[in-house]
Design an enzyme around this catalytic site. Structure first.
Site, PDB file in Angstrom:
ATOM      1  N   LYS A 260       0.841  -1.195   0.000  1.00  0.00           N
ATOM      2  CA  LYS A 260       0.000   0.000   0.000  1.00  0.00           C
ATOM      3  C   LYS A 260       0.873   1.240   0.000  1.00  0.00           C
ATOM      4  CE  LYS A 260      -4.040   2.039   0.735  1.00  0.00           C
ATOM      5  NZ  LYS A 260      -3.713   2.877  -0.448  1.00  0.00           N
TER       6      LYS A 260
ATOM      7  N   LYS B 161       5.242   2.331  -3.017  1.00  0.00           N
ATOM      8  CA  LYS B 161       5.194   3.744  -3.447  1.00  0.00           C
ATOM      9  C   LYS B 161       5.387   3.811  -4.948  1.00  0.00           C
ATOM     10  CE  LYS B 161       4.989   7.646  -1.108  1.00  0.00           C
ATOM     11  NZ  LYS B 161       4.192   7.679   0.098  1.00  0.00           N
TER      12      LYS B 161
ATOM     13  N   THR C 108      -4.795  12.973   6.874  1.00  0.00           N
ATOM     14  CA  THR C 108      -3.409  13.178   7.305  1.00  0.00           C
ATOM     15  C   THR C 108      -3.341  14.344   8.282  1.00  0.00           C
ATOM     16  OG1 THR C 108      -2.754  12.374   5.127  1.00  0.00           O
ATOM     17  CG2 THR C 108      -1.031  13.354   6.472  1.00  0.00           C
TER      18      THR C 108
ATOM     19  N   SER D  68      -7.119   5.464   4.406  1.00  0.00           N
ATOM     20  CA  SER D  68      -7.095   4.684   3.160  1.00  0.00           C
ATOM     21  C   SER D  68      -7.475   3.238   3.454  1.00  0.00           C
ATOM     22  CB  SER D  68      -5.690   4.678   2.555  1.00  0.00           C
ATOM     23  OG  SER D  68      -5.517   5.766   1.686  1.00  0.00           O
TER      24      SER D  68
ATOM     25  N   LYS E 141       5.386   2.280   8.353  1.00  0.00           N
ATOM     26  CA  LYS E 141       4.180   3.013   8.746  1.00  0.00           C
ATOM     27  C   LYS E 141       2.998   2.055   8.963  1.00  0.00           C
ATOM     28  CE  LYS E 141       3.854   6.964   6.368  1.00  0.00           C
ATOM     29  NZ  LYS E 141       3.381   7.943   5.344  1.00  0.00           N
TER      30      LYS E 141
HETATM   31  N1  GLU Z   1       0.778   8.966   0.391  1.00  0.00           N
HETATM   32  C1  GLU Z   1       0.316   8.805   1.736  1.00  0.00           C
HETATM   33  C2  GLU Z   1       1.452   8.422   2.646  1.00  0.00           C
HETATM   34  O1  GLU Z   1       2.603   8.680   2.356  1.00  0.00           O
HETATM   35  C3  GLU Z   1      -0.892   7.880   1.834  1.00  0.00           C
HETATM   36  C4  GLU Z   1      -0.672   6.482   1.382  1.00  0.00           C
HETATM   37  C5  GLU Z   1      -1.965   5.671   1.308  1.00  0.00           C
HETATM   38  O2  GLU Z   1      -2.996   6.181   1.655  1.00  0.00           O
HETATM   39  O3  GLU Z   1      -1.866   4.520   0.886  1.00  0.00           O
HETATM   40  O4  GLU Z   1       1.256   7.931   3.725  1.00  0.00           O
END
Ligand code: GLU
Length: 430
Positions: free
Chosen positions: A84, A120, A204, A362, A108
């Site tokens: 993810k 990513k 966020t 998410s 994370k």
């Molecule tokens: N781009 C966001 C992050 O760096 C969200 C990633 C997501 O929701 O999968 O955490």
């Protein structure tokens, strides 16, 4: 800028970027692993993504010419579930950065105990110079290029820097066409009418706010009268500034890619929200802008970098005049800077904890897509707060138990889960 994008997206404010993000990830990972007494093979396995794809995307530009864009998708580890992580559109995207960001996502997801590994994606492009039609063709081309390795039970993308719900909608549509069925769980951060979640856009910022509330309690630093500087006025920074303003917290400084605004009595955030453009630029439209570096040197209680990585470095760490840093951006503080800040007694809430609200909601979005049953705004908010508090306190406990800072503690928590799952699958031994 040819045409404005519909939603505000994270705004970069690049001034210094001396560190290699992949090396930073690997060094911190190594340090965390050393506290867990795992053998070297654990580090050898986790220091790089399990899978890394580079793609070339031909896009017909509005002038009729074809431009070929380079894109990447990194999948760090899928032992705990599908991978993810967001997709960023930015001229400075590099393979190293995408790999590091995928690793950070693994940590994370481990820290917040989500059933995911990290991933990513990134495309080297400058969306500020592209029209909506060009962006749509690029988004669809990227999905066609990576479609074999992504999917609702494989790897689930989301927004990141300079991408938003509209881009997620085009990507979803392209994926649905390729697969020939409706699969909202392929991507998160979608518009509500396409199966998005309540609260995802502000998730966020809300997560950062909950961290600020916890830290104010921990450090006995009352929210009332607190002075905060936010670097970056994109999606995360601007919503956060609004929340803080309405709580009576003084937002004394904000910045964007072009400059910064500062007022020791507190900025008029609602007015700035009205004047900013869709790329989070606000400094040029009101007041007398100063530079991002000047803003970093202003006095405040809490400094919140909410733009790009590598902005707090060994060059400016000595000059910061804050008590606490909450990393809303990914990797805003270099390892060298952290050493200096730790010595100076400045407490840092690390990115993988502070900005995890986005991936947490998410996850809620994906759960709702899988269930076909949608939750209320209130329920999302309550579950997000629970997750953020649980993760914060667990990381704090680890920091105290091991005598390490919050960043190393978060890595210890995050890596433990992936390493354990990889061991149980028979991939590594320890
Ligand atoms: N781009 C966001 C992050 O760096 C969200 C990633 C997501 O929701 O999968 O955490």
């Amino acid at each position: 800028m040819k045409e404005k994008m519909m939603n505000v997206i994270d705004s970069p404010a690049k001034e210094t970027d001396t560190a290699n993000p992949l090396e930073e990830f690997q060094e911190t990972l190594k340090e965390a692993i050393s506290f867990l007494n795992y053998p070297d093979e654990v580090f050898s396995f986790l220091k790089n993504p399990m899978r890394f794809l580079e793609v070339n995307i031909p896009v017909q530009m509005d002038n009729g010419k074809i431009q070929v864009f380079k894109g990447y998708r990194a999948q760090h580890n899928d032992a705990t579930g599908p991978t993810k992580g967001g997709i960023r559109f930015h001229p400075d995207v590099t393979p190293e950065e995408v790999k590091a960001l995928a690793g950070w996502m693994s940590i994370k997801c481990g820290v917040t105990n989500l059933p995911y590994g990290g991933a990513k994606g990134g495309i080297i492009c400058d969306p500020r110079l592209m029209s909506m039609n060009e962006l749509q063709r690029l988004s669809r081309g990227y999905v066609r290029a990576i479609s074999q390795i992504v999917g609702p039970t494989k790897d689930i993308p989301a927004p990141d820097m300079y991408t938003n719900s509209q881009i997620m909608a085009w990507m979803l549509d392209e994926y649905d066409h390729i697969r020939e069925f409706d699969s909202p769980g392929f991507i998160t951060g979608k518009p509500l009418v396409l199966g998005g979640s309540e609260g995802r856009e502000t998730a966020t910022s809300k997560g950062v706010l909950y961290n600020l509330q916890m830290i104010s309690e921990l450090k006995k630093l009352p929210l009332e009268g607190m002075k905060v500087i936010i670097q970056g006025f994109g999606n995360v920074g601007s919503f956060l500034a609004e929340y803080l303003y309405h709580l009576g917290i003084k937002v004394v400084g904000v910045s964007d890619a072009l400059g910064a605004l500062y007022d020791p009595d507190g900025l008029d955030i609602p007015r700035l929200m009205e004047t900013r453009d869709s790329f989070g630029v606000v400094s040029q439209y009101s007041g007398k802008p100063i530079t991002n570096q000047e803003l970093f040197q202003k006095e405040c209680d809490v400094l919140i970098p909410a733009a790009i990585g590598g902005v707090i470095t060994k060059e400016n760490a000595e000059q910061l005049k804050c008590k606490i840093i909450i990393e809303a951006a990914n990797g805003p503080t270099t390892k060298e800077a952290i050493k200096i800040l730790n010595k100076r007694g400045i407490f840092i809430v690390p990115d993988i904890l502070a900005n995890s609200g986005g991936v947490v909601v998410s996850y809620f979005e994906w759960c709702q897509n899988n269930q076909g049953y949608y939750w209320s705004d209130k329920l999302i908010d309550q579950r997000l707060q629970e997750k953020m508090e649980e993760s914060f306190h667990e990381v704090l406990q680890i920091a105290e138990a091991y005598g390490v800072d919050m960043k190393i503690a978060a890595y210890i928590k995050g890596v433990k889960k992936i390493a354990e799952a990889s061991r149980l699958r028979g991939w590594i031994n320890f």
